[in-house]
Write an enzyme that holds these catalytic residues in place. Structure first.
Site, mmCIF file in Angstrom:
data_model
loop_
_atom_site.group_PDB
_atom_site.id
_atom_site.type_symbol
_atom_site.label_atom_id
_atom_site.label_comp_id
_atom_site.label_asym_id
_atom_site.label_seq_id
_atom_site.Cartn_x
_atom_site.Cartn_y
_atom_site.Cartn_z
ATOM 1 N N GLU A 226 0.836 -1.204 0.000
ATOM 2 C CA GLU A 226 0.000 0.000 0.000
ATOM 3 C C GLU A 226 0.871 1.254 0.000
ATOM 4 O O GLU A 226 1.684 1.445 0.905
ATOM 5 C CB GLU A 226 -0.925 -0.016 1.220
ATOM 6 C CG GLU A 226 -1.894 -1.188 1.211
ATOM 7 C CD GLU A 226 -2.502 -1.461 2.570
ATOM 8 O OE1 GLU A 226 -2.407 -0.589 3.455
ATOM 9 O OE2 GLU A 226 -3.082 -2.552 2.751
ATOM 10 N N GLU B 286 -4.354 -6.647 2.870
ATOM 11 C CA GLU B 286 -3.152 -7.350 3.308
ATOM 12 C C GLU B 286 -3.197 -8.821 2.895
ATOM 13 O O GLU B 286 -2.171 -9.397 2.505
ATOM 14 C CB GLU B 286 -2.998 -7.223 4.821
ATOM 15 C CG GLU B 286 -2.529 -5.858 5.298
ATOM 16 C CD GLU B 286 -3.600 -4.790 5.193
ATOM 17 O OE1 GLU B 286 -3.259 -3.594 5.081
ATOM 18 O OE2 GLU B 286 -4.804 -5.159 5.222
ATOM 19 N N TYR C 76 -1.583 -4.260 10.947
ATOM 20 C CA TYR C 76 -2.482 -4.567 9.837
ATOM 21 C C TYR C 76 -2.288 -5.977 9.278
ATOM 22 O O TYR C 76 -2.980 -6.383 8.343
ATOM 23 C CB TYR C 76 -2.261 -3.593 8.680
ATOM 24 C CG TYR C 76 -2.508 -2.136 8.979
ATOM 25 C CD1 TYR C 76 -3.123 -1.710 10.148
ATOM 26 C CD2 TYR C 76 -2.121 -1.157 8.061
ATOM 27 C CE1 TYR C 76 -3.346 -0.372 10.405
ATOM 28 C CE2 TYR C 76 -2.349 0.190 8.307
ATOM 29 C CZ TYR C 76 -2.954 0.576 9.485
ATOM 30 O OH TYR C 76 -3.161 1.912 9.732
ATOM 31 N N PRO D 186 -5.176 -9.869 8.860
ATOM 32 C CA PRO D 186 -5.927 -10.495 7.762
ATOM 33 C C PRO D 186 -5.056 -11.401 6.887
ATOM 34 O O PRO D 186 -5.567 -12.322 6.249
ATOM 35 C CB PRO D 186 -6.451 -9.296 6.961
ATOM 36 C CG PRO D 186 -6.523 -8.185 7.947
ATOM 37 C CD PRO D 186 -5.340 -8.394 8.844
ATOM 38 N N HIS E 210 -1.561 1.110 15.550
ATOM 39 C CA HIS E 210 -0.341 1.444 14.810
ATOM 40 C C HIS E 210 0.903 1.245 15.668
ATOM 41 O O HIS E 210 1.942 1.835 15.383
ATOM 42 C CB HIS E 210 -0.379 2.896 14.320
ATOM 43 C CG HIS E 210 -1.520 3.224 13.423
ATOM 44 N ND1 HIS E 210 -2.786 3.488 13.902
ATOM 45 C CD2 HIS E 210 -1.597 3.323 12.074
ATOM 46 C CE1 HIS E 210 -3.593 3.760 12.888
ATOM 47 N NE2 HIS E 210 -2.903 3.653 11.774
#
Length: 337
Positions: A29, A60, A86, A89, A129
């Site tokens: 990304e 992801e 992240y 997934p 994060h």
């Protein structure tokens, strides 16, 4: 030699690897035109084209799944998960496909894949994060797990990871992305501002996976740490005035047990420091191995200094991190035992 931040060293490793081997592809990304949210892939798309450095949808699972197929086909994908938080997934793809491909195919296929992820706290990123999920990957047979603590190691270890024939999880401590980090401070140097960095060879080199670095020689106590916590542990040892040996693990899997055990047998004491939560953290595995191998050399119980067993506490971020004061208390307790 040049002065580089960890960000610049990672970009340099990717640039050199792509230049040396046309099979190396970089995607994720915002890594293409924008150069990544932390700028680790800046300029790569312009230099190597959209077929070798490109942006992906926000998926992801799709990023890692596609990379596994590319790796099985013969390419060498180095993908970026924008934040380690992240990755969940994609966890099934990493565990069920990437980690097992060599074994389930009886060596017919390999998976030369690198999954890069900024990890840990220190940039005021909040709960989604700032996590340190390394233990979730060290438990999975078939994966290698790397956590550098210096720009020079970030470049050398990433180069070695890209050239490795099996999947590597490469966790980048974003709190020291733009270092140098002074472990004495209660706050980081402004994390988005560029600083002087460290000395890095501009030419091609690689640092072998599975080899720890002794950052400080000592006789009285062994400190095991990795990533940002190496710097914090060094600061604590200096402030406490203890003759401690500080070992930077660098690679969690494969683990340099030889260097660790030689040090603990010499010192007879061990303190383990990591940023992730304590329960079932990687420090538990370290403590178990040290106890098993060095039991008759230990002069005191092994102690761990780690994050709290809570969801990441944004409002208390700097209390959550193991700091010099908490580490010094552990050092003194072990020395006095």
């Amino acid at each position: 030699m040049a002065r580089m931040t960890m960000i610049e060293a990672i970009q340099n490793a990717l640039d050199i690897s792509m230049g040396r081997d046309e099979r190396v592809v970089v995607f994720g990304e915002d890594v293409g035109y924008f150069g990544g949210v932390f700028r680790c892939t800046a300029g790569l798309q312009k230099k190597y084209g959209r077929s070798r450095c490109f942006d992906t949808p926000i998926s992801e699972l799709g990023i890692v799944g596609a990379a596994i197929g590319m790796a099985a086909y013969g390419l060498k994908p180095c993908v970026e998960i924008q934040f380690a938080d992240y990755v969940y997934p994609a966890y099934d793809q990493i565990v069920s496909e990437a980690a097992r491909l060599r074994y389930r195919s009886a060596g017919g296929f390999t998976c030369p894949l690198v999954v890069r992820m900024p990890a840990g706290g220190g940039i005021y990123g909040g709960q989604t994060h700032s996590q340190s999920p390394e233990a979730l990957f060290t438990h999975v047979a078939g994966l290698k797990v790397v956590v550098p603590s210096t720009p020079a190691d970030a470049k050398g270890l990433l180069t070695a990871a890209i050239e490795d024939p099996d999947p590597v999880i490469f966790l980048e401590p974003k709190r020291i992305y733009n270092g140098p980090f002074d472990g004495h401070h209660d706050r980081p140097i402004v994390p988005w501002k560029k600083h002087e960095g460290g000395e890095v060879d501009e030419n091609y080199y690689k640092t072998p996976l599975g080899k720890a670095a002794i950052r400080r020689q000592g006789e009285g106590l062994t400190v095991l740490a990795y990533g940002t916590m190496v710097h914090v542990a060094m600061a604590a040892v200096e402030e406490a005035g203890i003759d401690a040996e500080v070992i930077d693990l660098r690679t969690l899997v494969p683990l340099d047990t030889k260097t660790i055990m030689e040090s603990v047998r010499k010192t007879g004491r061990c303190v383990i420091v990591h940023e992730a939560t304590q329960t079932s953290g990687f420090g538990a595995e370290l403590a178990a191995q040290v106890q098993a191998e060095c039991f008759y050399h230990l002069e005191a119980p092994i102690m761990r200094v780690a994050g709290w067993d809570t969801p990441y506490p944004h409002s208390q971020e700097w209390d959550y991190f193991p700091g010099p004061a908490r580490i010094i208390r552990a050092l003194n307790a072990v020395m006095e035992a």
